[in-house]
Design a protein around this motif. Sequence first.
Motif, PDB file in Angstrom:
ATOM      1  N   ILE A 114      -5.485  -1.404  -6.807  1.00  7.72           N
ATOM      2  CA  ILE A 114      -5.661   0.046  -6.814  1.00  7.72           C
ATOM      3  C   ILE A 114      -4.942   0.679  -8.000  1.00  7.72           C
ATOM      4  N   GLU A 115      -3.765   0.154  -8.367  1.00  5.57           N
ATOM      5  CA  GLU A 115      -3.030   0.710  -9.503  1.00  5.57           C
ATOM      6  C   GLU A 115      -3.815   0.535 -10.800  1.00  5.57           C
ATOM      7  N   GLU A 116      -4.418  -0.623 -10.977  1.00  7.34           N
ATOM      8  CA  GLU A 116      -5.174  -0.887 -12.203  1.00  7.34           C
ATOM      9  C   GLU A 116      -6.412  -0.004 -12.291  1.00  7.34           C
ATOM     10  N   VAL A 117      -7.050   0.232 -11.157  1.00  5.66           N
ATOM     11  CA  VAL A 117      -8.266   1.040 -11.145  1.00  5.66           C
ATOM     12  C   VAL A 117      -7.948   2.519 -11.318  1.00  5.66           C
ATOM     13  N   VAL A 118      -6.833   2.974 -10.753  1.00  6.00           N
ATOM     14  CA  VAL A 118      -6.493   4.399 -10.786  1.00  6.00           C
ATOM     15  C   VAL A 118      -5.773   4.798 -12.071  1.00  6.00           C
ATOM     16  N   CYS A 119      -4.916   3.933 -12.568  1.00  9.70           N
ATOM     17  CA  CYS A 119      -4.029   4.341 -13.660  1.00  9.70           C
ATOM     18  C   CYS A 119      -4.404   3.789 -15.034  1.00  9.70           C
TER      19      CYS A 119
ATOM     20  N   ASN B  72      -2.581  11.635  -9.149  1.00 10.15           N
ATOM     21  CA  ASN B  72      -3.040  11.637  -7.758  1.00 10.15           C
ATOM     22  C   ASN B  72      -2.455  10.474  -6.970  1.00 10.15           C
ATOM     23  N   LEU B  73      -2.107   9.407  -7.658  1.00  4.00           N
ATOM     24  CA  LEU B  73      -1.493   8.270  -6.992  1.00  4.00           C
ATOM     25  C   LEU B  73      -0.017   8.537  -6.726  1.00  4.00           C
ATOM     26  N   GLU B  74       0.643   9.146  -7.686  1.00  6.70           N
ATOM     27  CA  GLU B  74       2.080   9.365  -7.592  1.00  6.70           C
ATOM     28  C   GLU B  74       2.433  10.605  -6.787  1.00  6.70           C
ATOM     29  N   ASN B  75       1.529  11.582  -6.737  1.00  9.56           N
ATOM     30  CA  ASN B  75       1.779  12.834  -6.017  1.00  9.56           C
ATOM     31  C   ASN B  75       0.651  13.070  -5.018  1.00  9.56           C
ATOM     32  N   ARG B  76       0.505  12.158  -4.101  1.00 12.90           N
ATOM     33  CA  ARG B  76      -0.620  12.211  -3.179  1.00 12.90           C
ATOM     34  C   ARG B  76      -0.527  13.436  -2.272  1.00 12.90           C
ATOM     35  N   SER B  77      -1.668  13.952  -1.906  1.00 14.03           N
ATOM     36  CA  SER B  77      -1.738  15.123  -1.046  1.00 14.03           C
ATOM     37  C   SER B  77      -2.026  14.715   0.389  1.00 14.03           C
ATOM     38  N   ALA B  78      -1.883  15.683   1.309  1.00 20.86           N
ATOM     39  CA  ALA B  78      -2.153  15.414   2.722  1.00 20.86           C
ATOM     40  C   ALA B  78      -3.614  15.066   2.950  1.00 20.86           C
ATOM     41  N   LYS B  79      -4.488  15.481   2.041  1.00 20.48           N
ATOM     42  CA  LYS B  79      -5.913  15.204   2.174  1.00 20.48           C
ATOM     43  C   LYS B  79      -6.257  13.753   1.844  1.00 20.48           C
ATOM     44  N   GLN B  80      -5.317  13.043   1.270  1.00 22.46           N
ATOM     45  CA  GLN B  80      -5.571  11.665   0.863  1.00 22.46           C
ATOM     46  C   GLN B  80      -5.164  10.678   1.954  1.00 22.46           C
ATOM     47  N   ARG B  81      -5.648  10.902   3.161  1.00 22.18           N
ATOM     48  CA  ARG B  81      -5.292  10.004   4.241  1.00 22.18           C
ATOM     49  C   ARG B  81      -6.174   8.761   4.256  1.00 22.18           C
ATOM     50  N   TYR B  82      -7.456   8.952   4.063  1.00 23.77           N
ATOM     51  CA  TYR B  82      -8.396   7.833   4.100  1.00 23.77           C
ATOM     52  C   TYR B  82      -9.039   7.558   2.739  1.00 23.77           C
ATOM     53  N   TRP B  83      -9.184   8.611   1.962  1.00 21.74           N
ATOM     54  CA  TRP B  83      -9.815   8.503   0.650  1.00 21.74           C
ATOM     55  C   TRP B  83      -8.821   8.886  -0.421  1.00 21.74           C
ATOM     56  N   PHE B  84      -9.085   8.424  -1.611  1.00 22.80           N
ATOM     57  CA  PHE B  84      -8.173   8.730  -2.710  1.00 22.80           C
ATOM     58  C   PHE B  84      -8.264  10.199  -3.095  1.00 22.80           C
TER      59      PHE B  84
ATOM     60  N   ASN C 119       0.841  -1.198   0.000  1.00 22.78           N
ATOM     61  CA  ASN C 119       0.000   0.000   0.000  1.00 22.78           C
ATOM     62  C   ASN C 119       0.879   1.251   0.000  1.00 22.78           C
ATOM     63  N   GLN C 120       0.611   2.172  -0.954  1.00 17.04           N
ATOM     64  CA  GLN C 120       1.458   3.359  -1.139  1.00 17.04           C
ATOM     65  C   GLN C 120       1.353   4.343   0.014  1.00 17.04           C
ATOM     66  N   TRP C 121       0.264   4.324   0.745  1.00 18.62           N
ATOM     67  CA  TRP C 121       0.039   5.287   1.814  1.00 18.62           C
ATOM     68  C   TRP C 121       0.524   4.786   3.157  1.00 18.62           C
ATOM     69  N   TYR C 122       0.325   3.505   3.419  1.00 17.59           N
ATOM     70  CA  TYR C 122       0.561   2.972   4.758  1.00 17.59           C
ATOM     71  C   TYR C 122       1.671   1.942   4.827  1.00 17.59           C
TER      72      TYR C 122
END
Length: 203
Positions: free
Chosen positions: A101-106, A115-127, A81-84
């Motif tokens: 998640i990669e297949e669905v997002v990219c 948004n996957l590669e440059n995630r923001s601080a707001k993307q803690r629980y949701w994409f 998981n990229q976030w955790y």
Amino acid sequence: MQVGDKISFGCYDWRVLDIQNNMVLIITEYMIEQHPYNNYAGDVTWADCSLRKYLNGEFYNRFTAAEQSRIISVLNKNHDNQWYGSRGGEDTRDYIYLLSIEEVVCKYFGDSSKNLENRSAKQRYWFQRKDKNNNKRRATFDGYVWWWWLRSSGRDNRRAVYIHGDGNIGIQGNGTFRYNSNTIHPSTGDNSGGVRPALWLKL
């Protein structure tokens, strides 16, 4: 045949996500069932979860021998998981599987890779609640909008990533064994995640 076309295979309606030579990647147009990701509590990855065993066993066996001969075994990469940083687990050889998640997002529902590669601080629980491609990920079960599983691990290995009813991605995941929510599906009385199997099919 083109990407986005709907086809029938077995007893289900499918949508074409990708075409490679004489093969197509398809996903069920609707959620076909509700299932827990795993049948017992504790850490788990896609490689060992009961939903994978079900899809490649009991569900696969619903197809006729002729239909099974057209379903292609593929090697799936299961990233952390990229976030955790939770473990994605071993790569798996699957006939039928859930998207990552990669297949669905990219890849298959529009390109939201930035948004996957440059995630923001707001993307803690949701994409990304305002992602333009969220609507493409929405799906229904028994006529009602519902949430559906991906195979990727959530914020720990007791959770798996999912697609919310509005098409947003729950990157923190829902519980693999029990999903603790009062929200239940209106026609089944069950709060388990929906299942949208994917597979590569010989033309």
